[in-house]
Design an enzyme around this catalytic site. Structure first.
Site, PDB file in Angstrom:
ATOM      1  N   HIS A  26      20.959  43.189  29.915  1.00  0.00           N
ATOM      2  CA  HIS A  26      21.017  44.607  30.275  1.00  0.00           C
ATOM      3  C   HIS A  26      20.453  45.469  29.153  1.00  0.00           C
ATOM      4  CE1 HIS A  26      24.348  44.617  33.573  1.00  0.00           C
ATOM      5  NE2 HIS A  26      23.620  43.528  33.656  1.00  0.00           N
ATOM      6  N   LYS A 189      29.390  35.360  35.347  1.00  0.00           N
ATOM      7  CA  LYS A 189      27.940  35.518  35.554  1.00  0.00           C
ATOM      8  C   LYS A 189      27.254  34.397  34.796  1.00  0.00           C
ATOM      9  CE  LYS A 189      25.953  37.950  37.424  1.00  0.00           C
ATOM     10  NZ  LYS A 189      25.331  37.824  38.761  1.00  0.00           N
ATOM     11  N   ASP A 217      28.320  32.518  39.238  1.00  0.00           N
ATOM     12  CA  ASP A 217      27.157  33.103  39.927  1.00  0.00           C
ATOM     13  C   ASP A 217      25.905  32.948  39.067  1.00  0.00           C
ATOM     14  OD1 ASP A 217      25.313  34.608  41.289  1.00  0.00           O
ATOM     15  OD2 ASP A 217      26.257  36.546  40.848  1.00  0.00           O
ATOM     16  N   ASN A 219      22.968  33.385  39.975  1.00  0.00           N
ATOM     17  CA  ASN A 219      21.896  34.277  40.458  1.00  0.00           C
ATOM     18  C   ASN A 219      20.609  33.524  40.808  1.00  0.00           C
ATOM     19  OD1 ASN A 219      23.028  37.065  38.620  1.00  0.00           O
ATOM     20  ND2 ASN A 219      22.538  37.125  40.779  1.00  0.00           N
ATOM     21  N   HIS A 318      29.823  42.845  46.489  1.00  0.00           N
ATOM     22  CA  HIS A 318      28.951  42.735  45.323  1.00  0.00           C
ATOM     23  C   HIS A 318      28.908  44.057  44.572  1.00  0.00           C
ATOM     24  CE1 HIS A 318      24.729  43.680  43.987  1.00  0.00           C
ATOM     25  NE2 HIS A 318      24.943  42.595  43.286  1.00  0.00           N
ATOM     26  N   ASN A 320      26.758  46.350  41.210  1.00  0.00           N
ATOM     27  CA  ASN A 320      25.863  46.559  40.064  1.00  0.00           C
ATOM     28  C   ASN A 320      26.557  47.544  39.120  1.00  0.00           C
ATOM     29  OD1 ASN A 320      23.154  46.277  42.255  1.00  0.00           O
ATOM     30  ND2 ASN A 320      23.285  45.094  40.381  1.00  0.00           N
TER      31      ASN A 320
HETATM   32  O1  GKR Z   1      24.522  43.148  36.357  1.00  0.00           O
HETATM   33  O2  GKR Z   1      23.528  41.452  35.465  1.00  0.00           O
HETATM   34  C1  GKR Z   1      24.055  42.004  36.400  1.00  0.00           C
HETATM   35  C2  GKR Z   1      24.248  41.253  37.699  1.00  0.00           C
HETATM   36  O3  GKR Z   1      23.616  40.011  37.639  1.00  0.00           O
HETATM   37  C3  GKR Z   1      23.724  42.052  38.859  1.00  0.00           C
HETATM   38  O4  GKR Z   1      22.406  42.423  38.603  1.00  0.00           O
HETATM   39  C4  GKR Z   1      23.790  41.319  40.163  1.00  0.00           C
HETATM   40  O5  GKR Z   1      23.226  42.114  41.151  1.00  0.00           O
HETATM   41  O6  GKR Z   1      26.158  41.471  39.995  1.00  0.00           O
HETATM   42  C5  GKR Z   1      25.133  41.016  40.682  1.00  0.00           C
HETATM   43  C6  GKR Z   1      25.353  39.678  41.323  1.00  0.00           C
HETATM   44  O7  GKR Z   1      26.464  39.377  41.718  1.00  0.00           O
HETATM   45  O8  GKR Z   1      24.386  38.930  41.513  1.00  0.00           O
HETATM   46 MG    MG Z   2      25.780  37.581  42.715  1.00  0.00          MG
END
Ligand code: GKR
Ligand code: MG
Length: 420
Positions: A26, A189, A217, A219, A318, A320
């Site tokens: 970030h 994450k 997650d 991603n 979900h 952000n």
């Molecule tokens: O804030 O780094 C983040 C998250 O990875 C976000 O961008 C995602 O959209 O929170 C999100 C997720 O669950 O994938």
């Molecule tokens: Mg996610």
């Protein structure tokens, strides 16, 4: 009935810690937009959306067309947004490739319209949405590997969360989240380090919090084969309540689902109504993480939940990086969804700033009650809005780019997926 007299969209930027994800890290500033829809009789309905240039452009395209509508005319709102986005047929099938930009624009204004409806009726938004089925909405601790401070961030002190690059540091982060907010579920994450390392972090979390449901997650950072390889470790000891987006396409998620005995959740492969037929055909996911910001609003979220019931798909939420207007909207709609089966995600503990009067909303006992209205139950702090808008003008960020930020630490970084 009063009509809409003015619509304002203000981009803001607020401090965001150096949280790591599969794309990178970030940036010091996160962007959002604050939407104000004002009626002839002086009420102001609020919405919150993304703050990137594409979203701002789409909101700007639709903005003028809303003047003169009744705040109760949600079909009129849909017509105006669809026309502004060049897709005037409001009854056309949802496109199979998704319609995130259009649905996001619709959602941004829909929340403000619904806020105005609640204000006009003197009722909290959850009443406008059909009434609540629960008093409080559960949220999960959203755990991130993180750097101790931003690089190249002159004049700003490090946040007080510290670094989280080891298992012990992550347990300490989780402990603070749980102690401060009472969270019962923990989400890690992932997609940052080798999967085996991240699963070791999960085990450390399990040891520290023996009863907390866990999620991970990556991603979309893993291949199907990597997921197959690490699955026995994930299944060992009932570590997970669901596995979120291990792989990055609907087809790959379907392949994983064929050998994965625990539910797969997504906010990456099924993100629009047009994706649902293929999702169901492939049995690719079992939990949809809804997000009113890009599914088309709060009523669309309720519709998605009903579709979830139709096909036996679980529903959670979900997030952000966001401010309290979004949190209030998430909580109001979450209170009305009978089949909200899991604690929702929120980034809210990571944000220090706030744009609403009274400062930050309170999450306690791992949950939050929707503000008691009328409408959303939150009002704008105009000084804060001006300050956060000034941040936006000054910070120079116009589109989120976690990969570019990571290249400040690792010049060879690429955000290509899959990573592992
Ligand atoms: O804030 O780094 C983040 C998250 O990875 C976000 O961008 C995602 O959209 O929170 C999100 C997720 O669950 O994938
Ligand atoms: Mg996610």
């Amino acid at each position: 009935m009063t009509r809409i007299a003015a619509v304002r969209v203000t981009p803001i930027a607020f401090r965001d810690p150096p949280l790591l994800n599969v794309q990178g890290v970030h940036e010091p500033w996160a962007l959002r937009s604050i939407i104000e829809v004002e009626t002839q009789d002086g009420r102001v309905g609020l919405g919150e959306s993304y703050g990137d240039l594409e979203t701002l452009g789409n909101l700007e395209r639709a903005r003028a067309g809303l003047v003169g509508l009744s705040p109760f005319d949600l079909n009129g709102l849909t017509r105006v947004v669809y026309e502004a986005m060049g897709t005037p047929d409001v009854g056309a099938p949802y496109p199979p490739q998704g319609d995130k930009a259009r649905a996001s624009a619709l959602a941004a204004f829909e929340v403000a319209f619904l806020d105005l409806q609640g204000q006009a009726l003197g009722l909290p938004l959850y009443e406008v949405l059909g009434g609540k089925v629960r008093d409080r909405v559960d949220f999960s601790a959203y755990l991130f590997y993180k750097f101790g401070r931003h690089k190249d961030d002159p004049g700003y002190p490090a946040d007080d969360w510290g670094e989280a690059l080891t298992h012990d540091q992550m347990v300490a982060q989780a402990r603070r989240m749980v102690d401060t907010y009472g969270f019962g579920s923990l989400k890690l994450k992932a997609g940052v380090f080798e999967p085996d390392f991240e699963i070791e972090t999960l085990r450390a979390l399990r040891r520290a919090f023996p009863d907390a449901p866990l999620r991970i997650d990556p991603n979309g950072g893993w291949t199907v084969e990597t997921t197959r390889r690490v699955l026995p470790q994930l299944l060992d000891g009932g570590l997970l309540e669901y596995l979120e987006d291990p792989t990055r396409t609907l087809k790959e998620m379907g392949e994983v689902a064929a050998f994965c005995p625990i539910p797969l959740a997504t906010n990456m492969v099924t993100i629009a109504f047009g994706h649902i037929p293929e999702t169901v055909r492939l049995n690719a996911v079992q939990v949809i993480l809804t997000d009113h910001h890009y599914w088309g609003g709060l009523r669309a979220t309720q519709t998605l939940a009903a579709i979830g019931r139709t096909f036996g798909l679980g529903i959670s939420m979900h997030s952000n990086s966001h401010m309290g207007i979004s949190l209030a909207a998430m909580t109001h709609v979450g209170a009305t969804i009978p089949n909200l089966a899991y604690a929702c995600d929120t980034h809210y503990p990571w944000q220090e700033d706030e744009v609403i009067e009274g400062g930050k909303l309170t999450i306690s006992g791992g949950s939050m009650a929707p503000p008691e209205g009328p409408g959303l139950g939150v009002t704008l702090d105009r000084d804060a809005l001006a300050r956060l808008h000034r941040n936006y003008l000054d910070c120079g960020i116009r589109v989120r780019d976690d990969a570019a930020e990571m290249r400040k630490y690792r010049p060879d970084w690429s955000s290509r997926l899959p990573r592992y």
